[in-house]
Design a protein around this motif. Structure first.
Motif, PDB file in Angstrom:
ATOM      1  N   GLU A 132       0.816  -1.220   0.000  1.00 11.19           N
ATOM      2  CA  GLU A 132       0.000   0.000   0.000  1.00 11.19           C
ATOM      3  C   GLU A 132       0.847   1.266   0.000  1.00 11.19           C
ATOM      4  O   GLU A 132       0.322   2.366  -0.106  1.00 11.19           O
ATOM      5  N   SER A 133       2.161   1.105   0.144  1.00 12.12           N
ATOM      6  CA  SER A 133       3.035   2.251   0.332  1.00 12.12           C
ATOM      7  C   SER A 133       3.344   2.943  -0.991  1.00 12.12           C
ATOM      8  O   SER A 133       3.826   2.326  -1.933  1.00 12.12           O
ATOM      9  N   THR A 134       3.054   4.225  -1.064  1.00  9.73           N
ATOM     10  CA  THR A 134       3.329   4.999  -2.269  1.00  9.73           C
ATOM     11  C   THR A 134       4.552   5.900  -2.112  1.00  9.73           C
ATOM     12  O   THR A 134       4.989   6.507  -3.071  1.00  9.73           O
ATOM     13  N   ARG A 135       5.079   5.984  -0.917  1.00  8.41           N
ATOM     14  CA  ARG A 135       6.296   6.749  -0.670  1.00  8.41           C
ATOM     15  C   ARG A 135       7.096   6.046   0.423  1.00  8.41           C
ATOM     16  O   ARG A 135       6.527   5.478   1.343  1.00  8.41           O
ATOM     17  N   VAL A 136       8.394   6.107   0.339  1.00 11.33           N
ATOM     18  CA  VAL A 136       9.245   5.537   1.372  1.00 11.33           C
ATOM     19  C   VAL A 136       9.106   6.383   2.633  1.00 11.33           C
ATOM     20  O   VAL A 136       9.179   7.608   2.584  1.00 11.33           O
ATOM     21  N   SER A 137       8.872   5.733   3.766  1.00  9.45           N
ATOM     22  CA  SER A 137       8.685   6.464   5.013  1.00  9.45           C
ATOM     23  C   SER A 137       9.175   5.619   6.179  1.00  9.45           C
ATOM     24  O   SER A 137       9.337   4.396   6.059  1.00  9.45           O
ATOM     25  N   PRO A 138       9.417   6.252   7.348  1.00  9.46           N
ATOM     26  CA  PRO A 138       9.856   5.484   8.525  1.00  9.46           C
ATOM     27  C   PRO A 138       8.870   4.398   8.933  1.00  9.46           C
ATOM     28  O   PRO A 138       9.271   3.431   9.588  1.00  9.46           O
ATOM     29  N   SER A 139       7.598   4.536   8.573  1.00 10.74           N
ATOM     30  CA  SER A 139       6.605   3.521   8.941  1.00 10.74           C
ATOM     31  C   SER A 139       6.848   2.192   8.240  1.00 10.74           C
ATOM     32  O   SER A 139       6.259   1.171   8.604  1.00 10.74           O
ATOM     33  N   ASP A 140       7.720   2.191   7.212  1.00  2.93           N
ATOM     34  CA  ASP A 140       8.067   0.940   6.527  1.00  2.93           C
ATOM     35  C   ASP A 140       9.003   0.075   7.367  1.00  2.93           C
ATOM     36  O   ASP A 140       9.232  -1.085   7.029  1.00  2.93           O
ATOM     37  N   MET A 141       9.561   0.630   8.419  1.00  2.00           N
ATOM     38  CA  MET A 141      10.550  -0.078   9.211  1.00  2.00           C
ATOM     39  C   MET A 141       9.886  -0.847  10.351  1.00  2.00           C
ATOM     40  O   MET A 141       8.790  -0.500  10.789  1.00  2.00           O
ATOM     41  N   PRO A 142      10.555  -1.883  10.860  1.00  2.00           N
ATOM     42  CA  PRO A 142       9.992  -2.634  11.999  1.00  2.00           C
ATOM     43  C   PRO A 142       9.820  -1.746  13.224  1.00  2.00           C
ATOM     44  O   PRO A 142      10.508  -0.732  13.385  1.00  2.00           O
ATOM     45  N   ARG A 143       8.918  -2.161  14.103  1.00  2.00           N
ATOM     46  CA  ARG A 143       8.715  -1.461  15.364  1.00  2.00           C
ATOM     47  C   ARG A 143       9.546  -2.153  16.445  1.00  2.00           C
ATOM     48  O   ARG A 143       9.862  -3.329  16.349  1.00  2.00           O
ATOM     49  N   MET A 144       9.863  -1.414  17.498  1.00  2.00           N
ATOM     50  CA  MET A 144      10.648  -2.016  18.569  1.00  2.00           C
ATOM     51  C   MET A 144       9.910  -3.205  19.193  1.00  2.00           C
ATOM     52  O   MET A 144      10.531  -4.202  19.583  1.00  2.00           O
ATOM     53  N   ALA A 145       8.593  -3.126  19.264  1.00  2.00           N
ATOM     54  CA  ALA A 145       7.824  -4.231  19.842  1.00  2.00           C
ATOM     55  C   ALA A 145       7.971  -5.508  19.018  1.00  2.00           C
ATOM     56  O   ALA A 145       7.837  -6.603  19.563  1.00  2.00           O
ATOM     57  N   ASP A 146       8.226  -5.390  17.718  1.00  2.00           N
ATOM     58  CA  ASP A 146       8.484  -6.584  16.904  1.00  2.00           C
ATOM     59  C   ASP A 146       9.719  -7.309  17.435  1.00  2.00           C
ATOM     60  O   ASP A 146       9.716  -8.524  17.616  1.00  2.00           O
ATOM     61  N   CYS A 147      10.781  -6.550  17.672  1.00  2.65           N
ATOM     62  CA  CYS A 147      12.043  -7.131  18.123  1.00  2.65           C
ATOM     63  C   CYS A 147      11.869  -7.783  19.497  1.00  2.65           C
ATOM     64  O   CYS A 147      12.444  -8.840  19.776  1.00  2.65           O
ATOM     65  N   LEU A 148      11.046  -7.145  20.356  1.00  2.00           N
ATOM     66  CA  LEU A 148      10.908  -7.615  21.726  1.00  2.00           C
ATOM     67  C   LEU A 148      10.037  -8.851  21.851  1.00  2.00           C
ATOM     68  O   LEU A 148       9.913  -9.410  22.945  1.00  2.00           O
ATOM     69  N   VAL A 149       9.440  -9.300  20.759  1.00  2.00           N
ATOM     70  CA  VAL A 149       8.738 -10.581  20.796  1.00  2.00           C
ATOM     71  C   VAL A 149       9.735 -11.707  21.059  1.00  2.00           C
ATOM     72  O   VAL A 149       9.444 -12.671  21.780  1.00  2.00           O
ATOM     73  N   CYS A 150      10.940 -11.599  20.482  1.00  2.00           N
ATOM     74  CA  CYS A 150      11.989 -12.611  20.705  1.00  2.00           C
ATOM     75  C   CYS A 150      13.024 -12.141  21.728  1.00  2.00           C
ATOM     76  O   CYS A 150      13.475 -12.917  22.559  1.00  2.00           O
ATOM     77  N   HIS A 151      13.415 -10.883  21.644  1.00  2.00           N
ATOM     78  CA  HIS A 151      14.437 -10.348  22.545  1.00  2.00           C
ATOM     79  C   HIS A 151      13.739  -9.852  23.815  1.00  2.00           C
ATOM     80  O   HIS A 151      13.480  -8.657  23.973  1.00  2.00           O
ATOM     81  N   VAL A 152      13.425 -10.778  24.684  1.00  2.00           N
ATOM     82  CA  VAL A 152      12.520 -10.492  25.800  1.00  2.00           C
ATOM     83  C   VAL A 152      13.232  -9.918  27.021  1.00  2.00           C
ATOM     84  O   VAL A 152      12.581  -9.438  27.941  1.00  2.00           O
ATOM     85  N   LYS A 153      14.553  -9.972  27.049  1.00  3.93           N
ATOM     86  CA  LYS A 153      15.263  -9.458  28.216  1.00  3.93           C
ATOM     87  C   LYS A 153      15.302  -7.942  28.153  1.00  3.93           C
ATOM     88  O   LYS A 153      15.890  -7.356  27.236  1.00  3.93           O
ATOM     89  N   ILE A 154      14.670  -7.289  29.100  1.00  2.61           N
ATOM     90  CA  ILE A 154      14.690  -5.830  29.180  1.00  2.61           C
ATOM     91  C   ILE A 154      15.268  -5.451  30.535  1.00  2.61           C
ATOM     92  O   ILE A 154      14.661  -5.669  31.578  1.00  2.61           O
ATOM     93  N   GLU A 155      16.462  -4.926  30.504  1.00  2.00           N
ATOM     94  CA  GLU A 155      17.143  -4.504  31.724  1.00  2.00           C
ATOM     95  C   GLU A 155      17.838  -3.192  31.421  1.00  2.00           C
ATOM     96  O   GLU A 155      18.982  -3.148  30.986  1.00  2.00           O
ATOM     97  N   MET A 156      17.073  -2.114  31.546  1.00  3.50           N
ATOM     98  CA  MET A 156      17.620  -0.811  31.194  1.00  3.50           C
ATOM     99  C   MET A 156      18.727  -0.416  32.159  1.00  3.50           C
ATOM    100  O   MET A 156      18.629  -0.680  33.351  1.00  3.50           O
TER     101      MET A 156
END
Length: 209
Positions: A132-156
């Motif tokens: 559906e994308s007619t222009r390249v935009s940052p919304s084409d990139m993965p979200r951080m929540a996508d990564c955290l589905v597998c990378h579950v360790k969060i220790e800031m």
């Protein structure tokens, strides 16, 4: 595959009745209607192991259809460590992302993410909405929540450097110097669900205080 690509490009040329002119602003939607595979253009992506790799199509690839093609420099990203090659070995992760949303384990409000995850395209699983994308935009990139589905360790802040540079500016705009004093006030009206993508779903105020 190469013969099929040439055939499709010839159809596109012939349908216009003349050689294509200068390239318009790039549209994934237009190109995907030609049934091109992502790697027909992004040829370096399957073997890429570094964020620094340039995964944009070469001018030669674009000029097989267009008289002129100006390829911009890759956009800067906050991610410092990422391997397309390693992630593509996992196959299509769309099912895992969809399951996390369905179970309520996805660490950001999903918006319309779920509807894009009934796909067999491993690239579209993370780079959603391309059809559906007619222009390249940052919304084409993965979200951080996508990564955290597998990378579950969060220790800031220690786990942040798994993917991000140590000097990456990741703090939300709300985290001004006075935030530490103001965020705990009764009238702060903070939505804790927006905190989970950095602090994890199980964070508690007493974890810091």
């Amino acid at each position: 595959m190469k013969g099929r690509l040439v055939f499709l490009l010839a159809l596109a040329w012939g349908a216009a009745g003349s050689p294509p002119g200068p390239a318009a602003p790039f549209s994934h939607s237009v190109h995907l209607k030609l049934q091109l595979e992502c790697t027909n253009c992004h040829t370096a992506a399957p073997g890429s192991t570094r964020v620094e790799d340039n995964l944009l199509p070469s001018a030669e690839i674009c000029q097989s259809c267009h008289n002129d093609a100006q390829i911009p420099a890759p956009r800067k990203t906050l991610v410092a460590h990422f391997s397309h090659a390693q992630h593509l070995k996992m196959g299509n992760v769309a099912g895992m992302l969809a399951a996390a949303i369905d179970r309520g384990n996805y660490l950001q409000p999903p918006g319309d993410t779920r509807r894009h995850l009934n796909t067999k395209n491993a690239c579209v699983a993370c780079h959603r909405g391309m059809e559906e994308s007619t222009r390249v935009s940052p919304s084409d990139m993965p979200r951080m929540a996508d990564c955290l589905v597998c990378h579950v360790k969060i220790e800031m802040p220690f786990s942040c450097e798994t993917c991000h540079a140590a000097d990456a500016k990741l703090k939300p705009a709300s985290h001004v110097p006075q935030f530490m004093d103001s965020h705990s006030r009764a009238n702060a009206n903070l939505d804790k669900t927006t905190c989970t993508v950095c602090h994890g779903r199980d964070f508690r105020c007493m974890g810091c205080h």
